[in-house]
Structure formats: C-alpha cells, structure tokens
Design a protein around this motif. Structure first.
Motif, PDB file in Angstrom:
ATOM      1  N   ASP A 212       0.834  -1.211   0.000  1.00 31.73           N
ATOM      2  CA  ASP A 212       0.000   0.000   0.000  1.00 31.73           C
ATOM      3  C   ASP A 212       0.864   1.254   0.000  1.00 31.73           C
ATOM      4  N   VAL A 213       1.893   1.230   0.827  1.00 36.33           N
ATOM      5  CA  VAL A 213       2.788   2.390   0.868  1.00 36.33           C
ATOM      6  C   VAL A 213       3.493   2.576  -0.468  1.00 36.33           C
ATOM      7  N   GLY A 214       3.899   1.451  -1.088  1.00 34.62           N
ATOM      8  CA  GLY A 214       4.547   1.538  -2.393  1.00 34.62           C
ATOM      9  C   GLY A 214       3.618   2.098  -3.459  1.00 34.62           C
ATOM     10  N   THR A 215       2.338   1.678  -3.409  1.00 30.47           N
ATOM     11  CA  THR A 215       1.364   2.202  -4.377  1.00 30.47           C
ATOM     12  C   THR A 215       1.171   3.704  -4.204  1.00 30.47           C
ATOM     13  N   GLU A 216       1.020   4.121  -2.956  1.00 30.25           N
ATOM     14  CA  GLU A 216       0.861   5.556  -2.695  1.00 30.25           C
ATOM     15  C   GLU A 216       2.112   6.331  -3.129  1.00 30.25           C
ATOM     16  N   THR A 217       3.270   5.756  -2.864  1.00 33.11           N
ATOM     17  CA  THR A 217       4.512   6.420  -3.262  1.00 33.11           C
ATOM     18  C   THR A 217       4.614   6.532  -4.783  1.00 33.11           C
ATOM     19  N   ALA A 218       4.210   5.443  -5.498  1.00 31.07           N
ATOM     20  CA  ALA A 218       4.255   5.476  -6.964  1.00 31.07           C
ATOM     21  C   ALA A 218       3.310   6.540  -7.516  1.00 31.07           C
ATOM     22  N   ALA A 219       2.105   6.636  -6.916  1.00 33.18           N
ATOM     23  CA  ALA A 219       1.157   7.657  -7.367  1.00 33.18           C
ATOM     24  C   ALA A 219       1.708   9.057  -7.120  1.00 33.18           C
ATOM     25  N   ALA A 220       2.314   9.234  -5.964  1.00 34.88           N
ATOM     26  CA  ALA A 220       2.892  10.544  -5.656  1.00 34.88           C
ATOM     27  C   ALA A 220       4.036  10.878  -6.618  1.00 34.88           C
ATOM     28  N   LEU A 221       4.865   9.878  -6.919  1.00 31.83           N
ATOM     29  CA  LEU A 221       5.964  10.105  -7.862  1.00 31.83           C
ATOM     30  C   LEU A 221       5.445  10.437  -9.256  1.00 31.83           C
ATOM     31  N   LYS A 222       4.361   9.759  -9.672  1.00 28.81           N
ATOM     32  CA  LYS A 222       3.779  10.048 -10.982  1.00 28.81           C
ATOM     33  C   LYS A 222       3.264  11.469 -11.036  1.00 28.81           C
ATOM     34  N   SER A 223       2.575  11.895  -9.972  1.00 30.62           N
ATOM     35  CA  SER A 223       2.068  13.258  -9.926  1.00 30.62           C
ATOM     36  C   SER A 223       3.204  14.276  -9.957  1.00 30.62           C
ATOM     37  N   GLN A 224       4.252  13.987  -9.200  1.00 25.21           N
ATOM     38  CA  GLN A 224       5.399  14.893  -9.185  1.00 25.21           C
ATOM     39  C   GLN A 224       6.089  14.925 -10.542  1.00 25.21           C
ATOM     40  N   THR A 225       6.135  13.761 -11.219  1.00 29.41           N
ATOM     41  CA  THR A 225       6.755  13.725 -12.549  1.00 29.41           C
ATOM     42  C   THR A 225       5.973  14.580 -13.536  1.00 29.41           C
ATOM     43  N   GLU A 226       4.640  14.460 -13.511  1.00 29.26           N
ATOM     44  CA  GLU A 226       3.814  15.290 -14.388  1.00 29.26           C
ATOM     45  C   GLU A 226       3.996  16.770 -14.069  1.00 29.26           C
ATOM     46  N   GLN A 227       4.056  17.080 -12.785  1.00 27.95           N
ATOM     47  CA  GLN A 227       4.257  18.472 -12.391  1.00 27.95           C
ATOM     48  C   GLN A 227       5.607  18.983 -12.886  1.00 27.95           C
ATOM     49  N   MET A 228       6.640  18.151 -12.773  1.00 24.75           N
ATOM     50  CA  MET A 228       7.963  18.545 -13.263  1.00 24.75           C
ATOM     51  C   MET A 228       7.948  18.740 -14.774  1.00 24.75           C
ATOM     52  N   SER A 229       7.183  17.884 -15.487  1.00 22.60           N
ATOM     53  CA  SER A 229       7.094  18.037 -16.938  1.00 22.60           C
ATOM     54  C   SER A 229       6.442  19.364 -17.300  1.00 22.60           C
ATOM     55  N   ARG A 230       5.375  19.723 -16.567  1.00 21.36           N
ATOM     56  CA  ARG A 230       4.739  21.029 -16.824  1.00 21.36           C
ATOM     57  C   ARG A 230       5.689  22.177 -16.526  1.00 21.36           C
ATOM     58  N   ILE A 231       6.445  22.049 -15.465  1.00 19.93           N
ATOM     59  CA  ILE A 231       7.400  23.105 -15.117  1.00 19.93           C
ATOM     60  C   ILE A 231       8.455  23.254 -16.207  1.00 19.93           C
ATOM     61  N   VAL A 232       8.932  22.098 -16.743  1.00 19.84           N
ATOM     62  CA  VAL A 232       9.934  22.150 -17.816  1.00 19.84           C
ATOM     63  C   VAL A 232       9.363  22.844 -19.057  1.00 19.84           C
ATOM     64  N   ASN A 233       8.103  22.517 -19.393  1.00 15.75           N
ATOM     65  CA  ASN A 233       7.469  23.174 -20.550  1.00 15.75           C
ATOM     66  C   ASN A 233       7.333  24.677 -20.328  1.00 15.75           C
ATOM     67  N   GLU A 234       6.954  25.063 -19.122  1.00 16.23           N
ATOM     68  CA  GLU A 234       6.839  26.485 -18.818  1.00 16.23           C
ATOM     69  C   GLU A 234       8.196  27.175 -18.894  1.00 16.23           C
ATOM     70  N   LEU A 235       9.234  26.479 -18.426  1.00 22.29           N
ATOM     71  CA  LEU A 235      10.579  27.061 -18.505  1.00 22.29           C
ATOM     72  C   LEU A 235      11.010  27.230 -19.956  1.00 22.29           C
ATOM     73  N   ASP A 236      10.665  26.246 -20.813  1.00 23.49           N
ATOM     74  CA  ASP A 236      10.994  26.379 -22.234  1.00 23.49           C
ATOM     75  C   ASP A 236      10.268  27.576 -22.849  1.00 23.49           C
ATOM     76  N   SER A 237       8.996  27.767 -22.479  1.00 27.60           N
ATOM     77  CA  SER A 237       8.242  28.920 -22.989  1.00 27.60           C
ATOM     78  C   SER A 237       8.862  30.226 -22.522  1.00 27.60           C
ATOM     79  N   ILE A 238       9.255  30.267 -21.250  1.00 31.20           N
ATOM     80  CA  ILE A 238       9.884  31.475 -20.716  1.00 31.20           C
ATOM     81  C   ILE A 238      11.204  31.750 -21.426  1.00 31.20           C
ATOM     82  N   HIS A 239      11.980  30.670 -21.666  1.00 26.68           N
ATOM     83  CA  HIS A 239      13.259  30.846 -22.360  1.00 26.68           C
ATOM     84  C   HIS A 239      13.037  31.391 -23.774  1.00 26.68           C
ATOM     85  N   PHE A 240      12.031  30.865 -24.484  1.00 22.95           N
ATOM     86  CA  PHE A 240      11.734  31.352 -25.826  1.00 22.95           C
ATOM     87  C   PHE A 240      11.296  32.817 -25.797  1.00 22.95           C
TER      88      PHE A 240
END
Length: 265
Positions: free
Chosen positions: A164-192
């Motif tokens: 159960d803890v591993g499942t919750e951790t995986a979900a949290a990591l997935k959410s954080q990964t998506e958030q990091m991807s959005r941040i990277v896209n925003e940084l690319d837009s800002i750089h452009f």
C-alpha cells in the motif's frame, strides 16, 4: 573444530564469564556444605541464586549471539555452538537442582528465590530434546508451529502495508513527474520569450542608434545653415557665400536698350 574465539570474540567473552560463574557456584556449594547455621546457609544460598540468575542471563545472550551468527557459519560450526549452548544449559540446570535440594533441607523453607516461573532454562522451552517425552516434543512442536503461523501472519500484514505504501509512493511520484514536466514546458516557454525579447531589444537599439545618427546629421545641417545666415547678416559682401542659393545679394537692375534709346530721342 573451530574455537569460540575464532567464531566470535563476543561469544568467547560470554563463555568465559559463564565459566567464571560456574567455578564460583561450584566453590559456593562446597562452602555451603560446611555451613551449619541455617541463616548463614540461607544467605549463602541467596548469593548462589544471584549468580545463577546472572548465568541464566549470560546464556540467553550466548543464545542470541549464536542465532545472529547462524547464517554466517557453516553447519559444523553451528552444530558446535548449539552443543556448547546445550552443555551450558545442562550445567546450569544441575546447579539449579542442587539449589532446590539445599533449599528443601532448610528448616525455614524459603519461597523459591528465582523471580518469575521456572529456574534455569526448564520453563524457557529450551529443554534438551533428550530429556523430553514424546508428548512434550509434540506440544513444543505445535507451539512453535503456532508461533510460526503468527509470525507469517504478521509478515503478510507487513507486506500488504508495504505494498500500500509503495502504491501511494508510486502515485505521488507520478504526480510529481507530471508536475515537473509542466514546469519544464513552462521554462521552455519562458526561455523562448526571453530570447524573442532580447532580439526585439537589439532591433530597438539599432533603430535608436540610426535615429540618433539622423538627428545628429540634421542638427549639424541646421547649425551650418544658422552659421551661414549669421555670417551673411554680419558681412553681406562676403564673396564666399554669394553663390549659395537664397543667400546671394540681389543682382543690380539693368536698363533695357530700347528704353535708353527712347530717352535720347
């Protein structure tokens, strides 16, 4: 056969302490036989009982250390250690039985000097297998099986909780990964955007520089014209500026030939 010091220094140290206690117990019981006064015998028996308690504690430490080293040692070494432990238990139980014999002979029978149930290792489920009956062996085996089942149930519970803890951790990591991807896209837009803004600033800078050059040139032209006008006003007969359009002096009036001829007539 390997010695205890070769297997573990801690085991060798514990074995040495137990041997010292056994020698003290042997001497103490020999001394007890010579004591006639019941009070002194009781005090001597209490001292011996304290030593047996300490010996019991050391044998338990010895057993724990043997179990900790079980996976490191070869089968022969483990067999030697278990035999050594059983011999220590047997020797302690012999002193316990001797203590009971002396305690029963005292006129003032004292309550059993060991705290809690059992003396030595009799009630600690570590009796020698050779001293057990078939029923005791079966009861002991059933008890160990029950303990094993309980341990397995606890292990299963821990595994489920871990999953159960591993499942919750995986979900949290997935959410954080998506958030990091959005941040990277925003940084690319800002750089452009910054890059485009930098290019625009450079173009504006070049345009401003060009405008300044034009303004400077117009200023020089205006200053030159003003200077020429001032010089013309001050010195109208200056030949150097007669040919400048608009600044040359007016040409003298000439009379037509026919008008002069008419005058003569």
């Amino acid at each position: 056969m390997a010695s205890l010091s070769a297997v573990s220094e801690e085991l060798a140290e514990i074995d040495g302490q137990i041997s010292d206690i056994f020698r003290a117990l042997s001497n103490g019981f020999q001394k007890l036989e010579k004591i006639k006064d019941s009070n002194r015998r009781s005090r001597q028996l209490e001292e011996l009982t304290e030593k047996m308690r300490e010996c019991k504690r050391l044998i338990k430490e010895f057993d724990r250390e043997v179990k900790d080293l079980d996976y490191k040692n070869d089968p022969d070494t483990n067999k030697m250690l278990n035999e050594k432990k059983q011999s220590l238990i047997k020797e302690l139980n012999s002193y316990v039985a001797l203590k009971k014999q002396y305690a029963s002979n005292l006129e003032n029978k004292r309550v059993d000097l060991f705290e809690g149930p059992g003396e030595g290792f009799t009630e600690d489920n570590v009796l020698l297998a050779s001293n057990m009956t078939n029923q005791q062996l079966m009861d002991n085996g059933n008890h160990m099986m029950d303990e094993t089942d309980q341990a397995i149930d606890r292990a299963k519970k821990v595994v489920h909780e871990t999953i159960d803890v591993g499942t919750e951790t995986a979900a949290a990591l997935k959410s954080q990964t998506e958030q990091m991807s959005r941040i990277v896209n925003e940084l690319d837009s800002i750089h452009f955007s910054i890059k485009k803004a930098s290019q625009l600033v450079k173009e504006i800078g070049r345009q401003v520089a060009t405008d300044r050059c034009i303004m400077a040139l117009l200023f020089l032209i205006v200053v030159g014209v003003i200077a020429i006008i001032i010089v013309k006003i001050v010195n109208p007969n200056n030949k150097d500026i007669r040919d400048i359009p608009g600044l040359a002096p007016p040409a003298p009036t000439r009379k037509l030939l026919w008008s002069s001829s008419c005058g003569r007539l």
